[in-house]
Structures are given as C-alpha cells and as structure tokens.
Scaffold this active site. Structure first.
Site, PDB file in Angstrom:
ATOM      1  N   LYS A  95       0.895  -1.259   0.174  1.00 45.32           N
ATOM      2  CA  LYS A  95      -0.122   0.101   0.070  1.00 45.32           C
ATOM      3  C   LYS A  95       0.794   1.001   0.025  1.00 45.32           C
ATOM      4  CE  LYS A  95      -3.528   2.355   2.785  1.00 45.32           C
ATOM      5  NZ  LYS A  95      -4.742   2.198   3.551  1.00 45.32           N
ATOM      6  N   LYS A 122      -2.346  -1.452  -3.700  1.00 45.53           N
ATOM      7  CA  LYS A 122      -3.334  -0.051  -3.824  1.00 45.53           C
ATOM      8  C   LYS A 122      -2.521   1.024  -3.700  1.00 45.53           C
ATOM      9  CE  LYS A 122      -6.034   1.936  -0.440  1.00 45.53           C
ATOM     10  NZ  LYS A 122      -6.800   2.075   0.919  1.00 45.53           N
TER      11      LYS A 122
HETATM   12  C1  PBG Z   1      -6.939   3.561   5.456  1.00 47.04           C
HETATM   13  C2  PBG Z   1      -7.334   3.426   4.182  1.00 47.04           C
HETATM   14  C3  PBG Z   1      -7.530   4.420   3.474  1.00 47.04           C
HETATM   15  C4  PBG Z   1      -8.097   3.760   2.199  1.00 47.04           C
HETATM   16  C5  PBG Z   1      -8.687   2.563   2.578  1.00 47.04           C
HETATM   17  N1  PBG Z   1      -8.313   2.353   4.103  1.00 47.04           N
HETATM   18  C6  PBG Z   1      -6.999   5.627   3.069  1.00 47.04           C
HETATM   19  C7  PBG Z   1      -5.663   5.842   3.753  1.00 47.04           C
HETATM   20  O1  PBG Z   1      -4.770   4.895   3.791  1.00 47.04           O
HETATM   21  O2  PBG Z   1      -5.230   7.128   4.068  1.00 47.04           O
HETATM   22  C8  PBG Z   1      -8.286   4.379   0.937  1.00 47.04           C
HETATM   23  C9  PBG Z   1      -9.514   3.997   0.151  1.00 47.04           C
HETATM   24  C10 PBG Z   1      -9.708   4.891  -1.171  1.00 47.04           C
HETATM   25  O3  PBG Z   1      -9.188   5.839  -1.504  1.00 47.04           O
HETATM   26  O4  PBG Z   1     -10.601   4.565  -1.814  1.00 47.04           O
HETATM   27  N2  PBG Z   1      -6.153   2.782   6.283  1.00 47.04           N
END
Ligand code: PBG
Length: 327
Positions: free
Chosen positions: A198, A251
């Site tokens: 991520k 992601k």
């Molecule tokens: C947080 C989380 C995020 C998303 C999913 N879980 C945002 C982040 O890490 O700041 C993003 C999902 C999206 O942008 O659709 N743990």
C-alpha cells in the site's frame, strides 16, 4: 512467429465473433469486491461530494446492499466506516467497541445475505482524532502498540461475523500478530486479505472526505510505501504471506499495475487491486464533463486489472459494472 503478409493480425479482430473467440481476459461480477461506506446518519443515504454516484449508507441500507451484491453475483463487500467525530480519540478506542458502527453493519449484512463475504478494514484512521492509522507519540506512529490494538479490533470484527480481515495500516508484523490471535481464539477459518503493498498516495483524497477522517497531521509516509519503489513491494508481500495472509492486495490500482503483475508472477497467490477513491473520482469527473465515455472507461479499467494479473478488484464501481456484465 510468422510475419506479414502470412500473418495479418487484423484477421482475428475483424468480426465480433472472432474477437469473442480470441479474447484473453474475461471480466465477470465474480471479479468484483464492492467497497461501501457506512455511517450512523439519520438519512438512509448521503451523497459523497467528490465521488458522484457513491453514497454513505446507514446500517439498514448496508443490509440492502448485501442483498443487491448477492443478486448481482458480487462475491464480497468491503466496508469502511464514517465515524461520528465525537467518538474519536488519540488511540481510536471506538474501533474496539463491540456495538460500534462496523460491527452492527457486519451483523446486518450477514443476516440479510449470508452468502456474501464481508471484508473489514483493520486500521485505526477512521477512529483517531489525528487521522493516522496508528497510535502517535510525539509525532511518531508507534508500530508495536498499534499492532496490539489492531489485534483487538480484528477479534471484535470477527466476533461480529466478518469473514475477511483486511489490515490496511501498513504496520510491520501485524499479519502475524493477527493470525496468531485468530488461531488462539479458535477462529481458524477467518481469511486475511493483507493490504500488503500500500503506497502513500494522493489518490486517497476523496475517501478521506467520504469517511470524514480527521484532518491529517503530517502524512503517512513513515508507514505507507514510497510510490517510487517496486522491489520493496515484493518484500512486503513475502513477509505478509509468511505471516499468514491468504490473499494480498496492491493499492492504489491503475497506476500500480506493474506491481500487480510482479506480485502475481513472483508469488502466485490470490492477488487483488484496489481501484481507490481518487481513481473513481477522476473517471466520474471526466465522464460528467462529457470528456470521456464513463461506462466504457469503467469497463476498460476493470478489464485491465485482470489482464495485469489481478484475481479481482476492489471498486466503488462494482454494482454498476456487475449490472452491465449481467445484461
Ligand atoms: C485507511 C484506508 C485508506 C483507504 C482504505 N483504507 C486511506 C488511507 O490510507 O489514508 C483508501 C481507500 C480509497 O481511497 O478508496 N487505512
């Protein structure tokens, strides 16, 4: 390989029937995981400004969404909470509340459509007053103290009926800690879908307003990955598999398809990509301006995820795409 004119590749593109026969990638509703945002608002649904066509839904609507997923052939729903700011604190205590919003939504969805898999995000950011995914001390996100809380959050979500835990926090060692706790508690069948690679991405902007996360102090670069790195993604994935992940995720999605391909080729494990909020917003904004054909681009992007090697896609488009695929 034969060259022109013995080979004319346009021959296999010349009619719909032959294009159907030579197609290498097939998208079906079974490839989609529907990402939804739930809230405790009095209104059943509230539009999300930066994500036209996406709503925050209350628990009763989430139950309806589960039935809709079942009817459309969407195998699973991933749920994200919009938490009342009054319930937030420094360590995200509300994340552990057995009667909290996520737990109630999971129960309602499993009651409404037990056939649909429910995936819960394991992370503290919707619940913290500083918007980070971990406990903070003097501006530093504490790894091990955060993992202890993530383990407790995981167990509470599993007690509520969640089928798949999806840790999205990027703390080191959290998959192993959660897997051990699940084994010890006898939850031997709970799946873990790790947000393994991520990235610290600007594409999450609309999501943070959708779940109403607190204004972030600083950024998430000390725990989420540098977009410039690729080998590091393989190390993250290797560790998470070793620690007990059943499935891994990359992601954001489209700008990271090279990572999806490398992960799938290197490990051959079930690999998913998250088409995140900013990707959704960009497609919808251009479509609303008449600059692109939104439906066509939606289907094209989802197919490209599969072509790159993803076994499925987490996407806000899931019901729209499944409807088209079912026609
Ligand atoms: C947080 C989380 C995020 C998303 C999913 N879980 C945002 C982040 O890490 O700041 C993003 C999902 C999206 O942008 O659709 N743990």
């Amino acid at each position: 390989m034969a060259f022109f004119p013995n080979t004319r590749l346009r021959r296999t593109r010349s009619q719909p029937w032959i294009r159907d026969l030579v197609r290498e990638t097939h998208l079906t509703p079974h490839d989609l995981i529907w990402t939804i945002v739930v809230s405790d608002s009095a209104d059943p649904i509230e539009p999300v400004a930066a994500m036209p066509g996406t709503v925050r839904m209350n628990v009763a609507e989430a139950a309806k969404a589960a039935r809709r997923a079942r009817d459309l052939g969407i195998p699973a729903i991933a749920v994200f909470p919009h938490i009342d700011p009054a319930l937030k604190d420094g360590s995200g205590t509300e994340a552990l509340n057995p009667d909290g919003l996520v737990m109630r939504a999971v129960k309602a969805m499993k009651d409404a459509a037990p056939e649909v898999g429910i995936i819960c995000d394991v992370a503290l950011d919707p619940f913290t007053d500083h918007g980070h995914d971990g406990v903070m001390e003097k501006g530093v996100i504490l790894n091990d103290a955060t993992v202890d809380l993530l383990v407790q959050q995981s167990l509470a979500q599993v007690e509520a009926g969640c089928d798949v835990l999806a840790p999205s926090d990027m703390m080191d060692g959290r998959i192993g800690a959660i897997r051990n706790a699940l084994e010890e508690a006898g939850h031997t069948d709970t799946l873990i879908l790790s947000y393994a690679a991520k990235y610290a991405s600007g594409f999450y902007g609309p999501y943070r307003s959708a779940i109403g996360s607190a204004k972030l102090q600083g950024d998430k670069k000390t725990y989420q990955m540098d977009p410039a790195n690729s080998d590091e993604a393989l190390r993250e994935v290797a560790m998470d598999i070793e620690e007990g992940a059943d499935m891994v995720m990359v992601k954001p999605g489209l700008p990271y398809l090279d990572i999806v391909t490398r992960v799938k080729e290197a490990f051959g494990v079930p690999t998913y990509a998250f088409q995140v909020s900013g990707e959704y917003a960009m497609i919808m904004a251009a479509a609303q301006n008449g600059w692109i054909d939104g439906e066509r681009v939606m289907m094209e992007t989802l197919t490209c995820f599969k072509r790159a090697g993803a076994d499925g896609v987490l996407t806000y488009f899931a019901p729209m795409a499944a409807e088209i695929l079912g026609e």
